[in-house]
Motif scaffolding. Structure first.
Motif, PDB file in Angstrom:
ATOM      1  N   UNK A 133       0.124 -86.769  14.078  1.00 26.46           N
ATOM      2  CA  UNK A 133      -0.284 -88.042  14.682  1.00 26.46           C
ATOM      3  C   UNK A 133       0.828 -89.086  14.696  1.00 26.46           C
ATOM      4  N   UNK A 134       1.850 -88.907  13.865  1.00 25.57           N
ATOM      5  CA  UNK A 134       2.954 -89.871  13.802  1.00 25.57           C
ATOM      6  C   UNK A 134       4.159 -89.423  14.620  1.00 25.57           C
ATOM      7  N   UNK A 135       4.041 -88.331  15.337  1.00 23.34           N
ATOM      8  CA  UNK A 135       5.165 -87.816  16.111  1.00 23.34           C
ATOM      9  C   UNK A 135       5.578 -88.796  17.193  1.00 23.34           C
ATOM     10  N   UNK A 157      -0.117 -87.032  23.703  1.00 19.96           N
ATOM     11  CA  UNK A 157       0.925 -87.695  22.923  1.00 19.96           C
ATOM     12  C   UNK A 157       2.265 -87.691  23.649  1.00 19.96           C
ATOM     13  N   UNK A 158       2.565 -86.620  24.375  1.00 21.76           N
ATOM     14  CA  UNK A 158       3.887 -86.454  24.980  1.00 21.76           C
ATOM     15  C   UNK A 158       3.909 -86.725  26.473  1.00 21.76           C
ATOM     16  N   UNK A 159       2.787 -87.066  27.073  1.00 22.52           N
ATOM     17  CA  UNK A 159       2.715 -87.246  28.520  1.00 22.52           C
ATOM     18  C   UNK A 159       3.513 -88.480  28.946  1.00 22.52           C
ATOM     19  N   UNK A 211      -2.322 -94.334  20.625  1.00 20.26           N
ATOM     20  CA  UNK A 211      -2.316 -93.569  19.379  1.00 20.26           C
ATOM     21  C   UNK A 211      -3.344 -92.450  19.510  1.00 20.26           C
ATOM     22  N   UNK A 212      -2.943 -91.235  19.098  1.00 24.37           N
ATOM     23  CA  UNK A 212      -3.807 -90.058  19.213  1.00 24.37           C
ATOM     24  C   UNK A 212      -4.061 -89.505  17.824  1.00 24.37           C
ATOM     25  N   UNK A 213      -5.321 -89.203  17.533  1.00 22.31           N
ATOM     26  CA  UNK A 213      -5.651 -88.612  16.239  1.00 22.31           C
ATOM     27  C   UNK A 213      -6.749 -87.566  16.413  1.00 22.31           C
ATOM     28  N   UNK A 214      -6.737 -86.576  15.545  1.00 20.95           N
ATOM     29  CA  UNK A 214      -7.774 -85.551  15.528  1.00 20.95           C
ATOM     30  C   UNK A 214      -8.929 -86.060  14.677  1.00 20.95           C
ATOM     31  N   UNK A 215     -10.140 -85.956  15.193  1.00 20.34           N
ATOM     32  CA  UNK A 215     -11.317 -86.449  14.453  1.00 20.34           C
ATOM     33  C   UNK A 215     -12.295 -85.347  14.073  1.00 20.34           C
ATOM     34  N   UNK A 216     -12.073 -84.130  14.530  1.00 13.89           N
ATOM     35  CA  UNK A 216     -12.970 -83.027  14.211  1.00 13.89           C
ATOM     36  C   UNK A 216     -12.428 -81.732  14.799  1.00 13.89           C
ATOM     37  N   UNK A 217     -13.159 -80.654  14.580  1.00 13.82           N
ATOM     38  CA  UNK A 217     -12.706 -79.357  15.079  1.00 13.82           C
ATOM     39  C   UNK A 217     -12.606 -79.324  16.602  1.00 13.82           C
TER      40      UNK A 217
END
Length: 433
Positions: A16-18, A316-318, A330-336
């Motif tokens: 997420x910090x990339x 994130x990279x677009x 900001x992009x983060x994973x919140x679940x499966x």
């Protein structure tokens, strides 16, 4: 971050910090070519829609408007960013080496600088010509004569008001299959009248995109490459010649180019046909190029699979979300099977004239976001969510096996007519020591 920890692709875990600076010089150079091509191909998504709705004359006029209202601004920005401000032909040639109108290899510009006031360039391969030649000589003349004449001069005049670009030969090709595809001379006409730039250039200059101050790259320890392009013009320049930090700057500036061209596209349509058509065609353009670029990024960054981490990586990279100083995402994973996109307060949302893609992004679903997610996984979609305190907007990216599959848009289908959609870059140089 040290050289040993820089990423050579994005096949590993989602971070997420990339940032752009997390990648090696070689990957940044490869991404730079992808970003340039994405900016170039956004017209392939938008202009055919204009032609279908308003006719070929309108498409030609809007194409001229948009490039003349964007390229002088981003040319000047790149000169400042890489410290090659000047008023000679070499400066023009350096600008072309970073221009989304001339993506490397797809538009394979070659240069010969005779002296500061005179030089020539030619295209060993012109992807744009390959796209239009099958449609006949009239379409070729529209691109290579009607559009190129004013837009080349507009770009050149950003370096010197009396700089001219004139053909030595150009398509339609005679004899058939002539190589190189075209050849042009660039010179300072000391006796000529100063070039009069397009009226929309002043409007586009007032945009937040035109004046956004980039986040300075943090030195990461990877050695080698030029810190800027203040030295002698190099006709064989490749992005690999630049230092890591300079490449991070260039990729952010390419993002600015993309937004300035999109602004100019929307502005021209609004002036000619009204706000409703401008907003609709701008949204469709973003939808088409968002999906096409997402598809190419999967390959370019070796992003594997169709899970939520792969979707998050592409967002994130677009390049449409670059630079972060203009559009804070900001992009983060919140679940499966879920992720969260959070847009912070950004200049992109503060544009006084609503000519940007982000002017259409609000508290409702948006086709461009769904296009990016759906390109990675057809069962993924973006649902508006309540933003956290201090944020501007939020969307949840959800993979739902029971959902209707994503259906690619007409704009994407039109963009894929271009050979740029499947164009393969070739390595031409290793990073310079």
């Amino acid at each position: 971050m040290t050289t040993s920890t820089l990423r050579r692709n994005y096949s590993g875990p989602f971070d997420p910090e990339l940032t752009l600076g997390s990648f090696s010089r070689q990957v940044l150079a490869e991404l730079g070519r992808e970003y340039l091509l994405s900016g170039h191909l956004q017209d392939r998504a938008g202009l055919p829609l204009v032609m279908m709705r308003f006719g070929e004359d309108a498409m030609t006029a809007i194409s001229i408007d948009e490039w003349m209202a964007a390229s002088p601004i981003y040319s000047e920005r790149m000169q400042r960013a890489l410290r090659f401000e000047g008023n000679d032909v070499g400066t023009v040639f350096k600008n072309l080496q970073f221009d989304i109108g001339a993506p490397h290899q797809f538009m394979d510009f070659q240069f010969l600088l005779h002296r500061p006031e005179y030089g020539e360039f030619w295209l060993a391969h012109c992807g744009a010509l390959m796209d239009v030649e099958p449609f006949g000589e009239e379409r070729v003349r529209t691109m290579c004569h009607d559009i190129e004449d004013p837009t080349f001069d507009a770009t050149a005049a950003a370096a010197h008001p009396c700089m001219k670009v004139r053909p030595i030969h150009r398509p339609p090709r005679s004899p058939e299959h002539r190589m190189p595809h075209c050849r042009w001379r660039v010179f300072i006409d000391d006796e000529g009248v100063a070039y009069e730039q397009h009226a929309n250039l002043a409007i586009n200059r007032r945009s937040k995109a035109a004046s956004v101050v980039l986040t300075k790259a943090v030195a990461n320890g990877e050695p080698g490459g030029w810190a800027d392009y203040s030295g002698t013009f190099d006709p064989g320049f490749q992005l690999e010649d630049l230092s890591h930090d300079a490449l991070v700057t260039v990729l952010q500036e390419i993002g600015v180019q993309i937004h300035l061209l999109a602004h100019a596209f929307n502005l021209s349509i609004e002036q000619r046909f009204g706000t409703e058509d401008a907003d609709d065609l701008s949204a469709q353009q973003w939808d088409g190029i968002a999906a096409l670029t997402a598809e190419r990024l999967l390959t370019a960054l070796a992003i594997e699979g169709d899970g939520i981490e792969s979707i998050a990586k592409v967002f994130q990279m677009h390049p449409c979300f670059q630079p972060r100083a203009y559009i804070d995402l900001h992009v983060e994973i919140t679940g499966d099977s879920s992720a969260r996109l959070t847009f912070g307060p950004s200049p992109a949302f503060e544009e006084t004239e609503a000519h940007s893609w982000f002017a259409g992004l609000g508290k409702a679903p948006h086709p461009a976001l769904d296009a990016i997610a759906g390109t990675v996984n057809p069962k993924a979609q973006c649902v508006p969510a309540s933003p956290r305190s201090g944020a501007r907007l939020a969307f949840d990216v959800l993979i739902d096996p029971a959902a209707d599959a994503y259906e690619p848009s007409q704009a994407l289908a039109l963009a894929k007519v271009s050979k740029g959609a499947t164009f393969l870059f070739e390595p031409r140089r290793l990073p310079r020591a």
